[in-house]
Design a protein around this motif. Structure first.
Motif, PDB file in Angstrom:
ATOM      1  N   ALA A  85       0.819  -1.218   0.000  1.00 34.86           N
ATOM      2  CA  ALA A  85       0.000   0.000   0.000  1.00 34.86           C
ATOM      3  C   ALA A  85       0.850   1.264   0.000  1.00 34.86           C
ATOM      4  O   ALA A  85       0.351   2.344  -0.318  1.00 34.86           O
ATOM      5  CB  ALA A  85      -0.930  -0.005   1.209  1.00 34.86           C
ATOM      6  N   LEU A  86       2.121   1.121   0.321  1.00 37.54           N
ATOM      7  CA  LEU A  86       3.023   2.272   0.321  1.00 37.54           C
ATOM      8  C   LEU A  86       3.646   2.524  -1.056  1.00 37.54           C
ATOM      9  O   LEU A  86       4.203   3.591  -1.295  1.00 37.54           O
ATOM     10  CB  LEU A  86       4.155   2.058   1.333  1.00 37.54           C
ATOM     11  CG  LEU A  86       3.762   1.865   2.796  1.00 37.54           C
ATOM     12  CD1 LEU A  86       4.998   1.580   3.640  1.00 37.54           C
ATOM     13  CD2 LEU A  86       3.026   3.087   3.319  1.00 37.54           C
ATOM     14  N   VAL A  87       3.555   1.536  -1.940  1.00 36.16           N
ATOM     15  CA  VAL A  87       4.232   1.615  -3.241  1.00 36.16           C
ATOM     16  C   VAL A  87       3.349   2.350  -4.241  1.00 36.16           C
ATOM     17  O   VAL A  87       2.222   1.938  -4.511  1.00 36.16           O
ATOM     18  CB  VAL A  87       4.576   0.211  -3.766  1.00 36.16           C
ATOM     19  CG1 VAL A  87       5.336   0.321  -5.086  1.00 36.16           C
ATOM     20  CG2 VAL A  87       5.401  -0.554  -2.742  1.00 36.16           C
ATOM     21  N   THR A  88       3.855   3.416  -4.810  1.00 39.83           N
ATOM     22  CA  THR A  88       3.103   4.194  -5.790  1.00 39.83           C
ATOM     23  C   THR A  88       3.546   3.845  -7.205  1.00 39.83           C
ATOM     24  O   THR A  88       4.660   3.350  -7.422  1.00 39.83           O
ATOM     25  CB  THR A  88       3.309   5.701  -5.573  1.00 39.83           C
ATOM     26  OG1 THR A  88       4.697   6.022  -5.827  1.00 39.83           O
ATOM     27  CG2 THR A  88       2.963   6.106  -4.153  1.00 39.83           C
ATOM     28  N   ARG A  89       2.674   4.128  -8.146  1.00 36.01           N
ATOM     29  CA  ARG A  89       3.017   3.938  -9.558  1.00 36.01           C
ATOM     30  C   ARG A  89       4.249   4.749  -9.910  1.00 36.01           C
ATOM     31  O   ARG A  89       5.166   4.266 -10.589  1.00 36.01           O
ATOM     32  CB  ARG A  89       1.840   4.368 -10.429  1.00 36.01           C
ATOM     33  CG  ARG A  89       2.106   4.314 -11.936  1.00 36.01           C
ATOM     34  CD  ARG A  89       1.149   5.207 -12.683  1.00 36.01           C
ATOM     35  NE  ARG A  89       1.332   6.598 -12.284  1.00 36.01           N
ATOM     36  CZ  ARG A  89       0.428   7.556 -12.463  1.00 36.01           C
ATOM     37  NH1 ARG A  89      -0.723   7.285 -13.013  1.00 36.01           N
ATOM     38  NH2 ARG A  89       0.678   8.798 -12.084  1.00 36.01           N
ATOM     39  N   ASP A  90       4.294   6.009  -9.468  1.00 36.69           N
ATOM     40  CA  ASP A  90       5.424   6.870  -9.813  1.00 36.69           C
ATOM     41  C   ASP A  90       6.735   6.331  -9.252  1.00 36.69           C
ATOM     42  O   ASP A  90       7.790   6.494  -9.867  1.00 36.69           O
ATOM     43  CB  ASP A  90       5.179   8.293  -9.307  1.00 36.69           C
ATOM     44  CG  ASP A  90       4.113   9.022 -10.113  1.00 36.69           C
ATOM     45  OD1 ASP A  90       3.486   8.386 -10.990  1.00 36.69           O
ATOM     46  OD2 ASP A  90       3.896  10.227  -9.873  1.00 36.69           O
ATOM     47  N   GLY A 102       9.967   5.756 -11.336  1.00 36.79           N
ATOM     48  CA  GLY A 102      11.166   6.471 -10.923  1.00 36.79           C
ATOM     49  C   GLY A 102      10.959   7.953 -10.734  1.00 36.79           C
ATOM     50  O   GLY A 102      11.896   8.662 -10.379  1.00 36.79           O
ATOM     51  N   THR A 103       9.751   8.434 -10.961  1.00 28.50           N
ATOM     52  CA  THR A 103       9.469   9.860 -10.797  1.00 28.50           C
ATOM     53  C   THR A 103       8.989  10.187  -9.388  1.00 28.50           C
ATOM     54  O   THR A 103       8.643  11.343  -9.103  1.00 28.50           O
ATOM     55  CB  THR A 103       8.410  10.336 -11.801  1.00 28.50           C
ATOM     56  OG1 THR A 103       7.239   9.515 -11.675  1.00 28.50           O
ATOM     57  CG2 THR A 103       8.939  10.246 -13.225  1.00 28.50           C
ATOM     58  N   GLY A 104       8.948   9.193  -8.529  1.00 25.65           N
ATOM     59  CA  GLY A 104       8.520   9.420  -7.155  1.00 25.65           C
ATOM     60  C   GLY A 104       9.147   8.400  -6.229  1.00 25.65           C
ATOM     61  O   GLY A 104       9.962   7.569  -6.649  1.00 25.65           O
ATOM     62  N   LEU A 105       8.758   8.462  -4.962  1.00 25.79           N
ATOM     63  CA  LEU A 105       9.236   7.533  -3.952  1.00 25.79           C
ATOM     64  C   LEU A 105       8.028   6.880  -3.282  1.00 25.79           C
ATOM     65  O   LEU A 105       6.909   7.397  -3.359  1.00 25.79           O
ATOM     66  CB  LEU A 105      10.067   8.272  -2.901  1.00 25.79           C
ATOM     67  CG  LEU A 105      11.342   8.974  -3.379  1.00 25.79           C
ATOM     68  CD1 LEU A 105      11.977   9.731  -2.219  1.00 25.79           C
ATOM     69  CD2 LEU A 105      12.330   7.989  -3.991  1.00 25.79           C
TER      70      LEU A 105
END
Length: 208
Positions: A188-193, A197-200
């Motif tokens: 649930a902490l993992v985002t698409r970005d 690589g455009t986010g954390l």
């Protein structure tokens, strides 16, 4: 139908110009009988609820808790993902690259918009936009800063160019303070970005 559109304009539409164009095209195709509305709804529901970034997030979470799986994933991502029943058309040949304190990875498709739909779901509009596709290679640090991701100057940025034959996904670093979380909570902490690589990943204290 026309009256409905007038009401939308009077109250202001929250849809983006791209969304409005898609809605208009969808209406035309349905009216002419080219598209079955029920089939279209089923396709959208599939990508929104069964095929989406949560598939990639499950892969990342497993890699965070299982060192052996992480090793297999980085060595040969496609069969490793199949262990979790992740993959399929558009994600047949995957490579996963891991972020480290010394190196940050960024994924782009400079030729068109190749993207692992079965792993990450529907691609964001900006991923397909020419400015991102060109600038991500030329000035990746500036592009990341525009996404709100400012990396230390000593961190190397490596850009990976996806193709129709080979598609990339980033394995982000596990956020601190997540030692007591199970796989579902980690996913649930993992985002698409974060997987582009455009986010954390989200921090536990600010998880939506």
């Amino acid at each position: 139908m026309a009256h409905h559109h007038e009401q939308d304009h009077e109250h202001g539409s929250t849809l983006s110009p791209m969304d409005l164009r898609v809605r208009a095209l969808e209406s035309i195709l349905v009216e002419k009988g080219y598209v079955d509305p029920a089939a279209l709804d089923a396709l959208i529901e599939t990508y929104e609820t069964r095929v989406g970034p949560h598939n990639g997030a499950r892969v990342v979470a497993r890699a965070w808790v299982d060192p052996d799986f992480r090793e297999r994933l980085l060595a040969d991502a496609t069969p490793a993902m199949r262990e979790l029943d992740v993959g399929g058309r558009g994600g047949e040949h995957m490579v996963v690259v891991a972020n480290t304190p010394e190196e940050h990875n960024l994924v782009v498709c400079t030729l068109c918009s190749c993207y692992p739909w079965p792993v990450l779901g529907l691609p964001p509009v900006w991923y397909k936009a020419p400015p991102y596709r060109s600038r991500a290679v030329i000035e990746p640090r500036a592009v990341l800063a525009e996404f709100g991701l400012s990396l230390p100057p000593e961190t190397r940025i490596r850009v990976w160019d996806s193709t129709a034959e080979l598609r990339y996904m980033v394995l982000p670093m596990r956020p601190p303070g997540t030692e007591g979380l199970d796989e579902a909570a980690l996913a649930a902490l993992v985002t698409r970005d974060a997987m582009i690589g455009t986010g954390l990943p989200r921090r536990p204290e600010i998880r939506a």
